[in-house]
Every structure is written in C-alpha cells, then in structure tokens.
Design a protein around this motif. Structure first.
Motif, PDB file in Angstrom:
ATOM      1  N   ARG A  44       0.754  -1.386  -0.058  1.00 22.37           N
ATOM      2  CA  ARG A  44      -0.039   0.112  -0.010  1.00 22.37           C
ATOM      3  C   ARG A  44       0.897   1.229  -0.030  1.00 22.37           C
ATOM      4  O   ARG A  44       0.745   2.105  -0.750  1.00 22.37           O
ATOM      5  N   HIS A  48       0.914   4.198  -2.760  1.00 16.00           N
ATOM      6  CA  HIS A  48       0.796   5.536  -2.283  1.00 16.00           C
ATOM      7  C   HIS A  48       1.904   6.511  -2.914  1.00 16.00           C
ATOM      8  O   HIS A  48       1.781   7.492  -3.587  1.00 16.00           O
ATOM      9  N   ILE A  68      -6.020   5.798  -1.157  1.00 20.49           N
ATOM     10  CA  ILE A  68      -5.087   4.409  -1.325  1.00 20.49           C
ATOM     11  C   ILE A  68      -5.811   3.516  -0.834  1.00 20.49           C
ATOM     12  O   ILE A  68      -6.172   2.360  -1.465  1.00 20.49           O
ATOM     13  N   ILE A  69      -6.335   3.661   0.421  1.00 21.21           N
ATOM     14  CA  ILE A  69      -6.851   2.402   1.416  1.00 21.21           C
ATOM     15  C   ILE A  69      -8.223   2.020   0.591  1.00 21.21           C
ATOM     16  O   ILE A  69      -8.700   1.056   0.546  1.00 21.21           O
ATOM     17  N   GLU A  72      -7.782   0.313  -2.383  1.00 23.40           N
ATOM     18  CA  GLU A  72      -7.499  -1.247  -1.962  1.00 23.40           C
ATOM     19  C   GLU A  72      -8.580  -1.835  -1.642  1.00 23.40           C
ATOM     20  O   GLU A  72      -8.851  -3.089  -2.033  1.00 23.40           O
ATOM     21  N   PHE A  85      -6.689  -3.026  -8.110  1.00 24.95           N
ATOM     22  CA  PHE A  85      -6.013  -2.069  -7.130  1.00 24.95           C
ATOM     23  C   PHE A  85      -5.316  -0.914  -7.950  1.00 24.95           C
ATOM     24  O   PHE A  85      -5.353  -0.060  -7.710  1.00 24.95           O
ATOM     25  N   CYS A  89      -6.292   2.942  -8.395  1.00 23.54           N
ATOM     26  CA  CYS A  89      -4.947   3.737  -8.000  1.00 23.54           C
ATOM     27  C   CYS A  89      -4.793   4.859  -9.127  1.00 23.54           C
ATOM     28  O   CYS A  89      -4.469   6.000  -8.950  1.00 23.54           O
TER      29      CYS A  89
END
Length: 95
Positions: A44, A48, A68-69, A72, A85, A89
């Motif tokens: 992660r 980021h 980002i969380i 995810e 993912f 992003c």
C-alpha cells in the motif's frame, strides 16, 4: 497526456515488484483497521508513493493515504485484485 491504461500499467508494475518482496516482510504491523501483514502495508505504501509521484508530474496535489486504502478495499476479494487495485489507484492519478 498519459492514458489511464498506461498509468494502470505503471501502477500494476509497482505492485508486482512490491508483491515479489512479500517473503521479506512476514511480521504483523499496525494497519488502518488493526494488525495486518507487514507486506500488505508495504505494498500500500509503494502504491501511495507511486500515485503521488504521478500526481506531482501532473501538478496535482498529493492524494491522502485514505484514498489508497479505499482503492485497495474496492479491490479486495476480487480474483483480479492486483489489476483492480492498480486501476483504482490509476484513477486517483487522473483527478
């Protein structure tokens, strides 16, 4: 201007390189929802950093780690987690 597909490919490569190092990060660490695998936090963090490098190139402000969380979390549980993912992003790099 870079396409969303190209940005996704860059982020997918970033994630794949980070995933290759999972064996080097076997511990548990504090995560956003409690203890988590160290390798998950590392992956992660790499995503980021890469999203924010892309955003900086585009003269956009840095994205918070919470973005980002969320990206995810949208990908978790899918058979194509890595692709999703990376795509989610990449969308952050666009706005």
């Amino acid at each position: 201007m870079t396409s969303l597909r190209a940005t996704t490919d860059v982020l997918r490569s970033t994630l794949a390189r980070a995933q290759e190092e999972r064996g080097q990060r076997p511990d548990l660490v504090d995560g956003p929802d409690g203890p988590e695998c160290e390798w998950a936090a590392y992956e992660r963090a790499r995503m980021h950093e890469t999203v924010n490098a892309i955003r900086a190139e585009r003269l956009l402000p840095a994205a918070p780690v919470e973005d980002i969380i969320r990206a995810e979390q949208l990908a978790v549980g899918h058979s194509d987690y890595s692709r999703k993912f990376a795509f989610y992003c990449a969308e952050l790099g666009e706005k």
